[in-house]
Design a protein around this motif. Structure first.
Motif, PDB file in Angstrom:
ATOM      1  N   GLU A   4      -5.020  -1.416 -10.242  1.00 35.76           N
ATOM      2  CA  GLU A   4      -4.792  -0.133 -10.903  1.00 35.76           C
ATOM      3  C   GLU A   4      -5.221   1.041 -10.034  1.00 35.76           C
ATOM      4  N   ASN A   5      -6.058   0.784  -9.034  1.00 35.59           N
ATOM      5  CA  ASN A   5      -6.557   1.845  -8.170  1.00 35.59           C
ATOM      6  C   ASN A   5      -5.757   1.988  -6.882  1.00 35.59           C
ATOM      7  N   PHE A   6      -4.639   1.288  -6.763  1.00 30.65           N
ATOM      8  CA  PHE A   6      -3.863   1.375  -5.525  1.00 30.65           C
ATOM      9  C   PHE A   6      -3.363   2.799  -5.299  1.00 30.65           C
ATOM     10  N   TYR A   7      -2.932   3.454  -6.371  1.00 34.28           N
ATOM     11  CA  TYR A   7      -2.497   4.846  -6.278  1.00 34.28           C
ATOM     12  C   TYR A   7      -3.532   5.735  -6.953  1.00 34.28           C
ATOM     13  N   ASN A   8      -3.979   6.762  -6.242  1.00 33.74           N
ATOM     14  CA  ASN A   8      -4.916   7.706  -6.859  1.00 33.74           C
ATOM     15  C   ASN A   8      -4.132   8.751  -7.647  1.00 33.74           C
ATOM     16  N   SER A   9      -4.858   9.646  -8.304  1.00 34.66           N
ATOM     17  CA  SER A   9      -4.193  10.633  -9.158  1.00 34.66           C
ATOM     18  C   SER A   9      -3.298  11.582  -8.354  1.00 34.66           C
ATOM     19  N   GLY A  10      -3.681  11.858  -7.112  1.00 36.85           N
ATOM     20  CA  GLY A  10      -2.838  12.710  -6.272  1.00 36.85           C
ATOM     21  C   GLY A  10      -1.512  12.047  -5.958  1.00 36.85           C
ATOM     22  N   ILE A  14       2.353  13.395  -7.101  1.00 35.97           N
ATOM     23  CA  ILE A  14       3.497  13.635  -6.217  1.00 35.97           C
ATOM     24  C   ILE A  14       4.634  12.669  -6.534  1.00 35.97           C
ATOM     25  N   GLN A  15       4.295  11.437  -6.951  1.00 32.76           N
ATOM     26  CA  GLN A  15       5.341  10.504  -7.390  1.00 32.76           C
ATOM     27  C   GLN A  15       6.084  11.077  -8.592  1.00 32.76           C
TER      28      GLN A  15
END
Length: 196
Positions: A4-10, A14-15
């Motif tokens: 779940e932490n592979f992508y951060n909120s930033g 942008i996604q």
């Protein structure tokens, strides 16, 4: 990989802004591993260089080139790799950063295939005799506990052997071709193609 932490909120913001969350989730679920498989270990084992990203305790980044003979980076286990720190200019910025902040990123490039392999993990610096003995002339040995391994789209890699720029780099007055991976059936409906 279901991290779940592979992508951060930033990355998520942008996604969302660029409409890529579905394809990003597909890639994370199907192509990100937590250890090196046989192909990744072989690529690392034959590399004569890689790029190491570190950051200090304040989060300020640094990136350095690490080079040696093929085999200077070793994979003793699927979740572990080791590389030597050779004599340099004595600044030890990368190793100093590892001592303050163990989170690292390594980028290996095989220009012939072409492949870009990214490895993220947690590093430690060792000056233990048993490790130094296996790396002639090393000042220290860095061990990286692998957290994430994934190939990164190589389409913008230039052909350094022939001095040619990647065909995928945008140029004036020309439509850039789509990369082959976007045309695979598994990506239908997940990516937007230029002619659609």
């Amino acid at each position: 990989m279901r991290d779940e932490n592979f992508y951060n909120s930033g990355a998520r913001r942008i996604q969302a802004a660029l409409g890529t969350r579905q394809v990003a989730d597909h890639i994370a679920a199907n192509y990100v591993a937590d250890s090196l498989d046989r192909a990744a270990a072989a690529l690392v084992g034959r590399a004569d260089c890689f790029y190491l990203a570190t950051a200090d305790s304040r989060g300020f980044p640094d990136c350095s080139y690490k080079g040696g003979l093929p085999g200077f980076v070793r994979v003793p286990a699927p979740g572990l790799l080791r590389f030597p720190s050779y004599d340099g200019n004595g600044m030890f910025r990368s190793l100093g950063n590892v001592l303050e902040n163990p989170h690292v990123g390594l980028l290996f490039i095989d220009y012939e295939k072409p492949i870009k392999l990214r490895i993220n993990g947690t590093a430690r610096v060792s000056t233990e005799d048993r490790l130094l003995a296996s790396f002639p002339e090393a000042d220290a040995v860095v061990e990286v506990e692998v957290r994430q391994v994934f190939e990164n789209c190589p389409r913008y890699l230039h052909d350094v052997r022939h001095g040619a720029y990647s065909t995928y780099v945008p140029r004036p007055n020309r439509v850039t071709p789509e990369p082959e991976w976007k045309l695979k059936p598994e990506y239908e409906g997940l990516v937007r193609l230029r002619d659609s």
